[in-house]
Design a protein around this motif. Sequence first.
Motif, mmCIF file in Angstrom:
data_model
loop_
_atom_site.group_PDB
_atom_site.id
_atom_site.type_symbol
_atom_site.label_atom_id
_atom_site.label_comp_id
_atom_site.label_asym_id
_atom_site.label_seq_id
_atom_site.Cartn_x
_atom_site.Cartn_y
_atom_site.Cartn_z
ATOM 1 N N ILE A 52 14.656 0.827 8.319
ATOM 2 C CA ILE A 52 15.647 0.521 7.290
ATOM 3 C C ILE A 52 16.720 1.598 7.375
ATOM 4 O O ILE A 52 16.438 2.775 7.144
ATOM 5 N N THR A 53 17.941 1.221 7.729
ATOM 6 C CA THR A 53 18.947 2.246 7.938
ATOM 7 C C THR A 53 20.228 1.972 7.162
ATOM 8 O O THR A 53 20.647 0.820 7.023
ATOM 9 N N ASP A 54 20.809 3.059 6.658
ATOM 10 C CA ASP A 54 22.163 3.022 6.102
ATOM 11 C C ASP A 54 23.080 3.909 6.935
ATOM 12 O O ASP A 54 24.160 4.266 6.493
ATOM 13 N N TYR A 55 22.588 4.267 8.150
ATOM 14 C CA TYR A 55 23.350 5.096 9.091
ATOM 15 C C TYR A 55 23.729 6.446 8.491
ATOM 16 O O TYR A 55 24.725 7.052 8.869
ATOM 17 N N ASP A 191 16.284 3.441 20.460
ATOM 18 C CA ASP A 191 17.278 3.658 19.411
ATOM 19 C C ASP A 191 17.692 5.121 19.276
ATOM 20 O O ASP A 191 18.703 5.407 18.632
ATOM 21 N N LYS A 192 16.932 6.031 19.868
ATOM 22 C CA LYS A 192 17.287 7.445 19.759
ATOM 23 C C LYS A 192 18.402 7.838 20.725
ATOM 24 O O LYS A 192 19.147 8.772 20.454
ATOM 25 N N PHE A 204 19.770 6.735 11.873
ATOM 26 C CA PHE A 204 18.711 6.544 10.889
ATOM 27 C C PHE A 204 19.134 7.050 9.508
ATOM 28 O O PHE A 204 20.069 7.846 9.378
ATOM 29 N N ALA A 205 18.420 6.591 8.489
ATOM 30 C CA ALA A 205 18.685 7.016 7.120
ATOM 31 C C ALA A 205 18.107 8.402 6.862
ATOM 32 O O ALA A 205 17.130 8.819 7.484
#
Length: 226
Positions: A52-55, A191-192, A204-205
């Motif tokens: 779950i990300t909000d960047y 994703d890293k 990531f959040a």
Amino acid sequence: MKRSRINEILREGDAFIRSFGYIMPPFAYWTPEQFQAADHKMHVARGMGWDITDYGQEKFDEMGLFLFTTRNGDPSHLGQPTGMMYAEKIMISRKDQYSPMHRHVVKAEDIINKGGGKLVLELFNMAPDGGLDRESDVTVMCDGSPRTVQAGGLIKLDPGESVTLMPGDWHAFWGEGDDVLIGEVSTVNDDKTDNVFDMDIGRFANVEEDEAPLHLLVSDYEKWLT
């Protein structure tokens, strides 16, 4: 993001996914304690699980994404004659929720509208310096047929439609009309290291622990499982 908000999003997202008849794998529902007790080496190494990300921007409803990596291969297998060189995700893009402009270095991907509203993608080619080419037309394959738009043009996918994006294809996306359930089938996913963003943001959040986690996120693994 507060952990309580992440837990709420997990519950809402799981219900939305199930409403389309998609059933998550059993490890999706492990508690943190069950995850710790299980053989979790592959989950950790390959980033399988909730995301779950909000960047890192603290405005999930406006800019964010809900993801779950169901399977993922080993990057060391790329270019080898055998091995697991693919990945699969299920995602939710909420109505008008922006997933920011980015490209991938290695990953090719099919992005599939599995149900809900329209999935809208904004597209650019990659310029020689790696940035956005704001001049040239963009051609992508949609279910085996080419579709061309101007630089920064939009394609809109109805449920059942998909687009193939190659490494270097700049893209942002969001749901139009309603939340959208998205499938992703791709090359091995990292994703890293494999996301290049146009904005100066994180992947990531940043989590504020105001309650216990319902389920661990991929970004929790280093703290909880290693």
